[in-house]
Design a protein around this motif. Structure first.
Motif, mmCIF file in Angstrom:
data_model
loop_
_atom_site.group_PDB
_atom_site.id
_atom_site.type_symbol
_atom_site.label_atom_id
_atom_site.label_comp_id
_atom_site.label_asym_id
_atom_site.label_seq_id
_atom_site.Cartn_x
_atom_site.Cartn_y
_atom_site.Cartn_z
ATOM 1 N N GLY A 19 -10.648 12.636 -2.919
ATOM 2 C CA GLY A 19 -9.587 13.084 -3.139
ATOM 3 C C GLY A 19 -7.968 12.150 -2.465
ATOM 4 N N THR A 20 -8.630 11.442 -1.699
ATOM 5 C CA THR A 20 -7.478 10.384 -1.087
ATOM 6 C C THR A 20 -8.092 8.520 -1.152
ATOM 7 O OG1 THR A 20 -7.176 12.141 0.776
ATOM 8 C CG2 THR A 20 -6.566 9.663 0.885
ATOM 9 N N SER A 21 -7.110 8.178 -1.552
ATOM 10 C CA SER A 21 -6.898 6.682 -1.616
ATOM 11 C C SER A 21 -7.072 5.358 -0.138
ATOM 12 C CB SER A 21 -6.390 5.875 -2.895
ATOM 13 O OG SER A 21 -6.367 5.058 -3.373
ATOM 14 N N MET A 22 -7.531 4.918 -0.136
ATOM 15 C CA MET A 22 -7.213 3.677 1.000
ATOM 16 C C MET A 22 -5.837 3.520 0.723
ATOM 17 S SD MET A 22 -10.445 1.999 1.807
ATOM 18 C CE MET A 22 -10.208 2.010 3.976
ATOM 19 N N ASP A 23 -5.682 3.217 -0.099
ATOM 20 C CA ASP A 23 -4.276 2.430 -0.574
ATOM 21 C C ASP A 23 -3.033 3.549 -0.104
ATOM 22 O OD1 ASP A 23 -5.542 0.362 -1.961
ATOM 23 O OD2 ASP A 23 -5.383 1.299 -3.484
ATOM 24 N N GLN A 24 -3.680 4.891 0.363
ATOM 25 C CA GLN A 24 -2.734 5.359 0.909
ATOM 26 C C GLN A 24 -2.202 5.927 1.987
ATOM 27 O OE1 GLN A 24 -4.631 9.066 -1.727
ATOM 28 N NE2 GLN A 24 -2.830 9.567 -1.094
ATOM 29 N N ILE A 25 -3.096 4.791 3.133
ATOM 30 C CA ILE A 25 -3.025 5.161 4.470
ATOM 31 C C ILE A 25 -2.054 4.057 4.557
ATOM 32 C CG2 ILE A 25 -4.196 4.860 6.695
ATOM 33 C CD1 ILE A 25 -6.847 4.815 4.940
ATOM 34 N N PRO A 26 -1.655 3.902 5.590
ATOM 35 C CA PRO A 26 -0.246 3.140 5.359
ATOM 36 C C PRO A 26 -0.822 1.891 6.786
ATOM 37 C CG PRO A 26 0.106 4.923 6.329
ATOM 38 C CD PRO A 26 -0.933 5.302 6.242
ATOM 39 N N TYR A 27 -1.779 1.058 6.784
ATOM 40 C CA TYR A 27 -2.195 0.583 7.932
ATOM 41 C C TYR A 27 -1.645 -0.840 7.762
ATOM 42 C CZ TYR A 27 -4.928 -1.256 3.976
ATOM 43 O OH TYR A 27 -5.229 -2.165 3.017
ATOM 44 N N GLN A 28 -1.102 -1.151 7.128
ATOM 45 C CA GLN A 28 -0.767 -2.624 7.217
ATOM 46 C C GLN A 28 1.171 -2.327 7.717
ATOM 47 O OE1 GLN A 28 -1.860 -5.433 5.888
ATOM 48 N NE2 GLN A 28 0.460 -6.245 7.226
ATOM 49 N N THR A 29 1.189 -1.058 7.400
ATOM 50 C CA THR A 29 2.799 -0.309 7.964
ATOM 51 C C THR A 29 2.348 -0.260 8.970
ATOM 52 O OG1 THR A 29 3.996 0.075 6.112
ATOM 53 C CG2 THR A 29 4.996 0.879 7.984
ATOM 54 N N VAL A 30 1.930 -0.027 10.238
ATOM 55 C CA VAL A 30 1.255 0.235 11.191
ATOM 56 C C VAL A 30 1.218 -0.847 11.898
ATOM 57 C CG1 VAL A 30 -0.135 0.848 12.359
ATOM 58 C CG2 VAL A 30 0.425 2.827 10.909
ATOM 59 N N LYS A 31 0.201 -1.828 11.131
ATOM 60 C CA LYS A 31 0.203 -3.350 11.830
ATOM 61 C C LYS A 31 1.808 -4.262 11.911
ATOM 62 C CE LYS A 31 -3.393 -4.534 9.723
ATOM 63 N NZ LYS A 31 -4.266 -5.416 8.870
ATOM 64 N N GLU A 32 3.060 -4.197 11.409
ATOM 65 C CA GLU A 32 4.224 -4.734 11.329
ATOM 66 C C GLU A 32 5.249 -3.653 12.098
ATOM 67 O OE1 GLU A 32 4.235 -5.362 6.951
ATOM 68 O OE2 GLU A 32 3.265 -6.631 7.197
ATOM 69 N N THR A 33 5.155 -2.178 12.140
ATOM 70 C CA THR A 33 6.005 -1.675 12.931
ATOM 71 C C THR A 33 6.469 -1.318 14.352
ATOM 72 O OG1 THR A 33 5.947 -0.062 11.729
ATOM 73 C CG2 THR A 33 7.066 0.917 13.529
#
Length: 325
Positions: free
Chosen positions: A240-254
């Motif tokens: 029910g959840t896509s890995m694309d929904q996980i904001p891992y790139q945003t986390v790494k850049e914040t």
């Protein structure tokens, strides 16, 4: 002279089977089993990767074996609350510190629950209580059999629900202590939450494709292609959840506006330390710090150096609560 009649003989020309047709039939009988074998093999490969995607979101979790009073002599209350969106109901233990409005919310890791005996949570909760911090230990929704791991998508809402709960109990200063995927979830929550004043992140794990495949390959030697693509394909279908929904790139850049203490082991085989270092590099040195243990392994950092671990974490929290950052 009369001639003797010659008996007539019917002429039947020989029938020869068409050679190309015979060869085609023979080839067909060879190809049919091969095609069936190919379909079965392909189906097995696809089904296997679907099974991997299914199991990744449903880790085996041990039942609770104790409680704060029995394990650490800490009085506690059984509590329950909902995620910030009301989508899941969560259970936990609230350990009070009389006269204190400071609270540490523990964010447990993948495959664990509110105990996390290998860390261990009880020892840290006891130390925090001595330092006059209230403590909330709670289970993420995927500990329940009807929910799956979403890599922080739902869990970040559940952590915010825990924070909302302690605020309703009169807590004015909230700190999050996250472990493994619980640390990654804390970072996702802090992208939007205005209620977290500081975080300690032990063995930070972000569920992103590279890290996921890194962990899978340690268990099963699969080729990156097509295995990673197949698992990513099945993950949202089955969970029910896509890995694309996980904001891992945003986390790494914040760059987060709060102090964060990263603790990581250089021999962490599950969450490569370079991810924690990358996130730390985006933070202000004045506010945040990074402690790398050369021999440290995943979520075993407290056990690697208990005295130094407690000294550094308590100093960080006390400085944060005193507004010294």
């Amino acid at each position: 002279m009369e001639s003797t009649p010659v008996p007539s003989v019917a002429y039947n020309p020989p029938v020869f089977e068409n050679a190309p047709i015979r060869a085609s039939r023979k080839k067909l009988w060879i190809l049919i089993p091969l095609a069936i074998l190919l379909v079965l093999s392909s189906s097995a490969v696809v089904a296997f990767h679907g099974y991997v995607a299914w199991m990744l979101a449903r880790p085996s979790i041990a039942p609770l074996s104790s409680n704060p009073l029995l394990a650490a002599g800490l009085p506690y209350a059984d509590v329950n609350f909902t995620s910030s969106d009301g989508g899941s109901t969560l259970d936990g233990w609230f350990i009070p510190a009389e006269g204190s409005d400071k609270v540490v919310v523990f964010s447990h890791g993948y495959g664990g629950n509110r105990e996390e005996l290998w860390v261990p949570f009880y020892s840290l909760a006891k130390e925090l209580n001595k330092q006059h911090y209230n403590v909330l230990l709670f289970d993420y929704g995927y500990v329940q059999p009807d929910l799956s791991v979403t890599g922080g998508v739902r869990e970040s809402l559940e952590l915010q629900g825990a924070i909302d709960f302690v605020k309703r109990q009169g807590m004015k200063h909230t700190y999050v202590w996250g472990f493994s995927m619980g640390a990654g979830t804390a970072l996702q929550t802090a992208l939007h939450s205005k209620d977290i004043e500081a975080m300690i992140l032990d063995s930070t794990f972000l569920l992103e494709p590279d890290t996921m495949f890194h962990n899978i390959k340690q268990q099963v030697d699969l080729p990156r292609y097509p295995s990673l693509a197949l698992i990513r394909f099945f993950f949202p279908i089955l969970n029910g959840t896509s890995m694309d929904q996980i904001p891992y790139q945003t986390v790494k850049e914040t760059t987060y506006p709060i102090p964060i203490f990263f603790i990581h082991g250089m021999k962490d085989a599950k969450a490569p330390h370079d991810v924690a270092e990358l996130i730390y590099e985006n933070q202000s040195a004045r506010k945040s710090s990074l402690w790398l243990l050369p021999e440290g392994r995943h979520e075993l950092l407290y056990k690697a150096n208990k005295k130094e671990y407690v000294k550094r974490t308590m100093a960080f929290l006390n400085q944060a609560s005193a507004g010294k950052f």
